[in-house]
Design a protein around this motif. Sequence first.
Motif, mmCIF file in Angstrom:
data_model
loop_
_atom_site.group_PDB
_atom_site.id
_atom_site.type_symbol
_atom_site.label_atom_id
_atom_site.label_comp_id
_atom_site.label_asym_id
_atom_site.label_seq_id
_atom_site.Cartn_x
_atom_site.Cartn_y
_atom_site.Cartn_z
ATOM 1 N N ILE A 1 7.888 30.160 -5.861
ATOM 2 C CA ILE A 1 7.854 29.116 -4.836
ATOM 3 C C ILE A 1 7.092 29.636 -3.626
ATOM 4 O O ILE A 1 7.152 30.832 -3.310
ATOM 5 N N ARG A 2 6.357 28.731 -2.966
ATOM 6 C CA ARG A 2 5.575 29.111 -1.787
ATOM 7 C C ARG A 2 6.455 28.968 -0.544
ATOM 8 O O ARG A 2 7.017 27.908 -0.280
ATOM 9 N N ILE A 3 6.549 30.052 0.247
ATOM 10 C CA ILE A 3 7.244 30.025 1.531
ATOM 11 C C ILE A 3 6.295 30.613 2.567
ATOM 12 O O ILE A 3 6.109 31.827 2.645
ATOM 13 N N GLY A 4 5.681 29.731 3.340
ATOM 14 C CA GLY A 4 4.685 30.166 4.310
ATOM 15 C C GLY A 4 3.534 30.858 3.609
ATOM 16 O O GLY A 4 2.971 30.343 2.624
ATOM 17 N N PRO A 5 3.172 32.040 4.050
ATOM 18 C CA PRO A 5 2.064 32.763 3.395
ATOM 19 C C PRO A 5 2.495 33.517 2.143
ATOM 20 O O PRO A 5 1.652 34.084 1.427
ATOM 21 N N ASP A 6 3.793 33.536 1.874
ATOM 22 C CA ASP A 6 4.314 34.359 0.787
ATOM 23 C C ASP A 6 4.644 33.529 -0.448
ATOM 24 O O ASP A 6 4.953 32.347 -0.367
ATOM 25 N N ILE A 7 4.581 34.187 -1.597
ATOM 26 C CA ILE A 7 5.015 33.608 -2.873
ATOM 27 C C ILE A 7 6.170 34.462 -3.376
ATOM 28 O O ILE A 7 6.008 35.668 -3.594
ATOM 29 N N VAL A 8 7.344 33.820 -3.526
ATOM 30 C CA VAL A 8 8.552 34.560 -3.893
ATOM 31 C C VAL A 8 9.117 33.966 -5.174
ATOM 32 O O VAL A 8 8.799 32.830 -5.549
ATOM 33 N N PRO A 9 9.974 34.706 -5.861
ATOM 34 C CA PRO A 9 10.565 34.182 -7.108
ATOM 35 C C PRO A 9 11.395 32.916 -6.847
ATOM 36 O O PRO A 9 12.055 32.802 -5.813
ATOM 37 N N LEU A 10 11.341 32.012 -7.807
ATOM 38 C CA LEU A 10 12.115 30.765 -7.732
ATOM 39 C C LEU A 10 13.455 31.017 -8.409
ATOM 40 O O LEU A 10 13.639 30.747 -9.606
ATOM 41 N N ASP A 11 14.408 31.567 -7.639
ATOM 42 C CA ASP A 11 15.711 31.875 -8.212
ATOM 43 C C ASP A 11 16.549 30.606 -8.318
ATOM 44 O O ASP A 11 16.122 29.511 -7.945
ATOM 45 N N ALA A 12 17.759 30.747 -8.821
ATOM 46 C CA ALA A 12 18.618 29.591 -9.072
ATOM 47 C C ALA A 12 18.950 28.845 -7.783
ATOM 48 O O ALA A 12 19.012 27.599 -7.765
ATOM 49 N N VAL A 13 19.152 29.581 -6.693
ATOM 50 C CA VAL A 13 19.504 28.929 -5.420
ATOM 51 C C VAL A 13 18.344 28.096 -4.914
ATOM 52 O O VAL A 13 18.505 26.945 -4.495
ATOM 53 N N ARG A 14 17.128 28.690 -4.932
ATOM 54 C CA ARG A 14 15.964 27.958 -4.440
ATOM 55 C C ARG A 14 15.640 26.775 -5.359
ATOM 56 O O ARG A 14 15.216 25.705 -4.896
ATOM 57 N N GLN B 1 0.863 -1.175 0.000
ATOM 58 C CA GLN B 1 0.000 0.000 0.000
ATOM 59 C C GLN B 1 0.903 1.228 0.000
ATOM 60 O O GLN B 1 1.517 1.547 1.019
ATOM 61 N N MET B 2 1.002 1.906 -1.148
ATOM 62 C CA MET B 2 1.892 3.054 -1.275
ATOM 63 C C MET B 2 1.502 4.133 -0.270
ATOM 64 O O MET B 2 0.320 4.474 -0.131
ATOM 65 N N THR B 3 2.497 4.664 0.441
ATOM 66 C CA THR B 3 2.239 5.578 1.551
ATOM 67 C C THR B 3 3.192 6.773 1.478
ATOM 68 O O THR B 3 4.394 6.599 1.273
ATOM 69 N N ILE B 4 2.638 7.971 1.641
ATOM 70 C CA ILE B 4 3.485 9.164 1.745
ATOM 71 C C ILE B 4 4.034 9.229 3.158
ATOM 72 O O ILE B 4 3.283 9.301 4.135
ATOM 73 N N GLN B 5 5.346 9.175 3.265
ATOM 74 C CA GLN B 5 5.983 9.219 4.578
ATOM 75 C C GLN B 5 6.732 10.514 4.842
ATOM 76 O O GLN B 5 7.050 10.817 5.991
ATOM 77 N N ARG B 6 7.008 11.294 3.784
ATOM 78 C CA ARG B 6 7.784 12.516 3.994
ATOM 79 C C ARG B 6 7.330 13.592 3.018
ATOM 80 O O ARG B 6 7.058 13.304 1.840
ATOM 81 N N ILE B 7 7.215 14.817 3.512
ATOM 82 C CA ILE B 7 6.899 15.981 2.684
ATOM 83 C C ILE B 7 7.985 17.014 2.916
ATOM 84 O O ILE B 7 8.282 17.369 4.066
ATOM 85 N N VAL B 8 8.602 17.499 1.825
ATOM 86 C CA VAL B 8 9.665 18.501 1.921
ATOM 87 C C VAL B 8 9.215 19.762 1.198
ATOM 88 O O VAL B 8 8.858 19.714 0.009
ATOM 89 N N THR B 9 9.199 20.863 1.914
ATOM 90 C CA THR B 9 8.839 22.169 1.339
ATOM 91 C C THR B 9 9.973 23.148 1.614
ATOM 92 O O THR B 9 11.008 22.791 2.193
ATOM 93 N N ALA B 10 9.750 24.404 1.229
ATOM 94 C CA ALA B 10 10.799 25.409 1.407
ATOM 95 C C ALA B 10 11.135 25.641 2.871
ATOM 96 O O ALA B 10 12.263 26.015 3.204
ATOM 97 N N VAL C 1 3.557 27.940 -9.197
ATOM 98 C CA VAL C 1 4.147 28.166 -7.874
ATOM 99 C C VAL C 1 4.513 26.808 -7.291
ATOM 100 O O VAL C 1 3.626 25.977 -7.049
ATOM 101 N N TYR C 2 5.793 26.592 -7.078
ATOM 102 C CA TYR C 2 6.238 25.293 -6.544
ATOM 103 C C TYR C 2 5.890 25.209 -5.059
ATOM 104 O O TYR C 2 6.234 26.102 -4.272
ATOM 105 N N ALA C 3 5.193 24.101 -4.685
ATOM 106 C CA ALA C 3 4.762 23.954 -3.296
ATOM 107 C C ALA C 3 5.663 23.011 -2.505
ATOM 108 O O ALA C 3 5.900 23.228 -1.314
ATOM 109 N N GLY C 4 6.148 21.952 -3.145
ATOM 110 C CA GLY C 4 6.997 21.005 -2.427
ATOM 111 C C GLY C 4 6.995 19.641 -3.083
ATOM 112 O O GLY C 4 6.419 19.446 -4.164
ATOM 113 N N VAL C 5 7.624 18.664 -2.428
ATOM 114 C CA VAL C 5 7.762 17.315 -2.969
ATOM 115 C C VAL C 5 7.421 16.318 -1.869
ATOM 116 O O VAL C 5 7.685 16.559 -0.681
ATOM 117 N N VAL C 6 6.832 15.202 -2.269
ATOM 118 C CA VAL C 6 6.521 14.141 -1.304
ATOM 119 C C VAL C 6 7.371 12.916 -1.613
ATOM 120 O O VAL C 6 7.737 12.665 -2.768
#
Length: 953
Positions: free
Chosen positions: A493-506, A357-366, A556-561
């Motif tokens: 990219i979404r960072i908390g309540p804010d939406i900021v540019p997705l620069d090369a570092v991010r 049963q495929m399961t999401i175990q980790r969510i990574v965001t900004a 707007v990039y939210a994150g990866v699971v």
Amino acid sequence: MPAIPGATPDALDAALADPIEVARRLDVDPERGLTAADAATRLAAHGPNELRSAGGTPFWRRVVAQVADPLILLLIAAIAVSLIAWLVEGAEGWPIDAIVIFGIIVLNAVLGLVQESRAERAVAALAVMTRARSTVLRDGTLRTVPSAELVPGDLLVLAEGDQVGADARVVRATSLQVAEAALTGESTTVEKHPETLTERVPLGDRHDMVFKGTAVSRGTGRAIVTATGMSTEMGAIATLLDETVAEPTPLQVEVGHLGRTLGRIVIGIAIVVMLTVALVQGVRTPSEWVTVLLLGVSLAVAAVPEGLPAILSLVLALGVQRMARRNAVVKTLSSVETLGSASVICTDKTGTLTTNQMTIQRIVTASGTVDLGGVGYAPVGRATVKGRPLEDGPLRTEVGIVLGAGSLANDAQLAEREGEWRIEGDPTEAAFLVAARKLEGTTVEAARYDRVGEVPFSSERKMMSTAHRHERGDLVVLSKGAPDVLLEHCTRIRIGPDIVPLDAVRRARALADAEALSEEAFRTIGVAYRPAPELGGGDGGPDVTGFDESAEHDLVYAGVVGIIDPPRPEVRPAIAEARAAGIRVVMITGDHPATAARIARDLGIIDEDGIALPGARLDGMDDRQLRDAVRTVSVFARVAPQHKLRIVDALQAEGLIVAMTGDGVNDAPALKSADIGIAMGITGTEVTKEAANMVLADDDFATIVHAVREGRGIFDDIRKFLRYLLYSNMGEVLTVFLGVVFAGALGFTAASEGGLVLPLVATQILWINLVTDSGPALAMGVDPEIDDVMARPPRGLHDRAIDLGMWIGIGVTGLVIAVITLLTMDMFLPGGIVPGGTDTFDVARTAGFTTLVFAGLFTAFNARSATSSAFRGLFTNRWLWGAVALAVVLQVAVVSLPPLQVAFGTAPLDGVHWLVCAGMASVVLWVEELRKLGILLATRRRADGAGARFRAA
């Protein structure tokens, strides 16, 4: 010979051929399919699209198998000798010995037939499993036909929920994904598309082929049938299963060896005793020859524990019942003990060690990483950050967006039915639905959106997008897919309540986060979104116009699971217990090597630097190289069914006793070849259950460890009653032999009235067998565990049930019993070694007879353990006490009742006689206690010495 219509030439590998070439070779129009007439012709030529069923074993063969055991053959020989002696005596009355032994043989055969009445129906179960209907294109028209009527060249039309009716080459696919776990062991669905492979690859990687017995979990497609019936990959497994020879269990091998050994001993005993009597005392009359022959037969019967087969069957049957109460259903009696002997457990991963049963175990965001608890499709678990509950804040907001968007851009369904959570659709998509329910408030917010547009997932795009209208009227685009691909469509990219540019570092950090999850064997899916007022605003319409790939921009990039098929929580401690008991666990799976190694490390099968050996490497190994590999490798990945079979065979060639677990069709041949095959009862296919020796009703790997303990306990019980039976029987044999040889020194000759002087008559020997070889022996077979059976390594393949140490113990104990029996007789006779007796020879022989019976009963308590005191757990076996009490009552009756005195040649005993008999018989108990005390003291000295050396070092 005319060509068979639609036959695919052997030189054509459909997976490596262009769809147009496949269609040309099979003479089919890829747009209209076959004609009805052509399909009928091909069906007549190729036969039904069914798997060949194996014929059942005839009843007479099953009966022969029950009586072909060496021990049973030995008893049949004893019947023949008994009948000869009966005929020599004049055939008076009934041949009781022969009748009793024959009854034991019949009882054993009936028990075996009842317990093993299920014939092997594995291949037949394969045929039942794949009965279905398929949609095909014939004469340009869609038709639904029985899958059994599919023929090479048929054009299959596939849709979500369909079972694939035959092996086929994909010619068209739209978001087509197929669940192949039952065939390959791969836990995730496999994406299918028509692009031709450039090289031969394992079954699980053939993306341009679909296979009989698998199921479409998503999308649509068309495929040209290339193989049907036994020519399919499922048919190849059926052939492999049909050709696999089931090896005899270690217990069957051991009983056979024991029967042959006892046979040689019995023949030797009978010859030696008869010759000794003839030489020492002389045999002059025909009557004396009959007496000697009957004595030899009686001793032979006494030396053979004729109750052993029936007791063995009853003990195993009781073990089957106990294991069934622990959710381990055993199909064949002899398999009960085999698991206790297992030195290796080979296990599938998907559905056995993991939940499937495929399961999401980790969510990574900004803002960070969140771990999500819980296993499987039940929405139970909590979100944590470094072990602490996830609190409101930027990270909580980001995680809510990831899971909410992933749940909306989704075609799966999750529902609770009869207390069990089930899914429909792609398991990976369902993982989002489960995870969203675990995060409070996420599903409430998602319910306010309606889907109004979709751009489906495809293998080329590696992403999907949907358009949704909020109940306020706002429109939003939600996208998910491979993180690297998705990020190319993101500018923010979404960072908390804010939406900021997705620069090369991010952007680099987001890619690194996804890569880190992949390195931990997670399947990664990125999630993004954007408001899309240009799609239609708030007009309230059910659909938007012009929604296509062009809308997938400025996301707007939210994150990866990170998604994985997680281990069952109870498996790791079960594996630790197995390893502590000296049992090695080997994972054999069709899954990806990285995923297999990750699960194996999590479960403690391998250490942190352990790796998985892929099946492609096995193809280049010969049998010797494979044997070298299995000595050290504990994880095999991306394996095919024939690989599993080779691995099991290689382990067995190393002298190991192999248990194999599995649930899919691809596991069945290896399960049949292993010493004991274990199928999963819930997730296992019918094929696997039929091929296995044992079925786990709860699919719990920990149940296997409980079954191992039960199996080891059963083997301990078998050794207990073997030890007991042979101790007593050896005492009888040596009593007669030494009594004949030393008759003069013991005062027997002087006290007798001429003729042959025998310490026991034949009927007394048979009575001792009846009293001691029945009730007490059976009670020994259900004796509770005295020694910790899991504190020692498994027995080796060539370790004997009766080893050298036990044979020595049998000889010593038998000698002690014989000496105290003969000395008891001497005590009551005038002359001899112990002077002062005044009784007749009949009274002395009755006292010796009684002492021998009582000594056998004391031996029952000795035999419960080879090392632990008889007083340990003395009152835990009430059946043994009951059997001993009954034996005492019967012995008193045979000595005291006149009719039985005549039948068994006994004389009355007074109170002194009874006390002396009981006291002398107890000597065998105290001698054994002294021996065990010596072993205990020696063990302690060795332990103290080892401790001193360790401290000194």
